[in-house]
Write an enzyme that holds these catalytic residues in place. Structure first.
Site, short mmCIF file in Angstrom:
data_model
loop_
_atom_site.label_atom_id
_atom_site.label_comp_id
_atom_site.label_asym_id
_atom_site.label_seq_id
_atom_site.Cartn_x
_atom_site.Cartn_y
_atom_site.Cartn_z
N GLU A 99 -0.04 20.92 -30.25
CA GLU A 99 -1.48 20.75 -30.52
C GLU A 99 -2.28 21.26 -29.32
O GLU A 99 -1.81 21.20 -28.19
CB GLU A 99 -1.75 19.26 -30.75
CG GLU A 99 -3.18 18.89 -31.06
CD GLU A 99 -3.72 19.45 -32.36
OE1 GLU A 99 -3.91 20.69 -32.43
OE2 GLU A 99 -3.98 18.67 -33.29
N ASP A 100 -3.47 21.77 -29.59
CA ASP A 100 -4.32 22.23 -28.50
C ASP A 100 -4.93 21.05 -27.75
O ASP A 100 -4.98 21.04 -26.53
CB ASP A 100 -5.41 23.18 -28.99
CG ASP A 100 -6.29 22.60 -30.09
OD1 ASP A 100 -5.97 21.53 -30.65
OD2 ASP A 100 -7.31 23.24 -30.43
N ASP A 103 -7.65 14.08 -28.89
CA ASP A 103 -8.76 13.26 -28.37
C ASP A 103 -8.79 11.92 -29.08
O ASP A 103 -8.36 10.93 -28.53
CB ASP A 103 -10.09 14.00 -28.38
CG ASP A 103 -10.38 14.75 -29.66
OD1 ASP A 103 -9.87 14.38 -30.72
OD2 ASP A 103 -11.15 15.72 -29.60
N PHE A 152 -16.85 18.30 -24.08
CA PHE A 152 -16.53 19.28 -25.10
C PHE A 152 -16.07 20.57 -24.44
O PHE A 152 -16.70 21.06 -23.50
CB PHE A 152 -17.76 19.55 -25.99
CG PHE A 152 -17.42 20.36 -27.19
CD1 PHE A 152 -16.81 19.78 -28.30
CD2 PHE A 152 -17.69 21.73 -27.22
CE1 PHE A 152 -16.48 20.55 -29.40
CE2 PHE A 152 -17.36 22.49 -28.32
CZ PHE A 152 -16.76 21.90 -29.42
#
Length: 176
Positions: A99-100, A103, A152
């Site tokens: 997964e990148d 969160d 972000f």
């Protein structure tokens, strides 16, 4: 750097990313030396990480991809929807989900649950980025590239409304 209507600044350089990937690949190769793991990349965001990680893994391994989504713009929708499933059996396989970013953990919790229901021998998670402050689910991410604060980010596979995935570095939203 401006993407859409937001200003971003360099956060993690390409060199830092590649160095961390080499370390993760070394650990994974040692842990799975006799298991021929199946890597499952989560599209779209993990494509760069999965590619670079697999180039560094030095044991027999396979890779496939699934597509799930839980983001709309800069906000999580709070739901993980499977858009494109696995095309092969994972029963009795040792799986590493690539997964990148993890969160909220909602998407990863759903993926792990589906894999366990499909009868995997084991499942671990390799994520380039982890936002511990944002976790809403107890998800064990064994292989973490970088723990980052609740900001972000875009680049290296991560996007803001479709743009920024192609950047070789990772940028964070600038708050002025």
């Amino acid at each position: 750097m401006i993407i859409h209507d937001k200003q971003f600044e360099l956060f993690i350089s390409s060199n830092q990313i590649q160095s961390q990937i080499a370390d993760l690949a070394e650990r994974i190769s040692a842990d799975y030396a006799d298991k021929c793991p199946l890597f499952i990349g989560v599209l779209n965001g993990s494509f760069m990480f999965a590619s670079d990680l697999l180039k560094e893994v030095n044991i027999p391994a396979e890779i496939t991809f699934i597509k799930v989504a839980s983001y709309a713009g800069m906000q999580s929708t709070g739901k993980a929807r499977e858009l494109l499933g696995l095309s092969q059996s994972v029963k009795d396989r040792h799986v590493v989900v690539v997964e990148d970013i993890v969160d909220s953990g909602i998407t990863m919790e759903g993926i792990i649950h589906q894999l366990e229901q499909a009868g995997v021998a084991s499942v671990e998670v390799a994520s380039l980025l982890l936002k511990p402050e944002c976790l809403q689910r107890e998800v064990d991410v064994k292989y973490v590239g970088f723990e980052i604060p609740e900001k972000f980010v875009v680049g290296y596979g991560l996007d803001y409304d479709g743009l920024g995935r192609n950047l070789k570095d990772i940028y964070q939203l600038r708050l002025d």
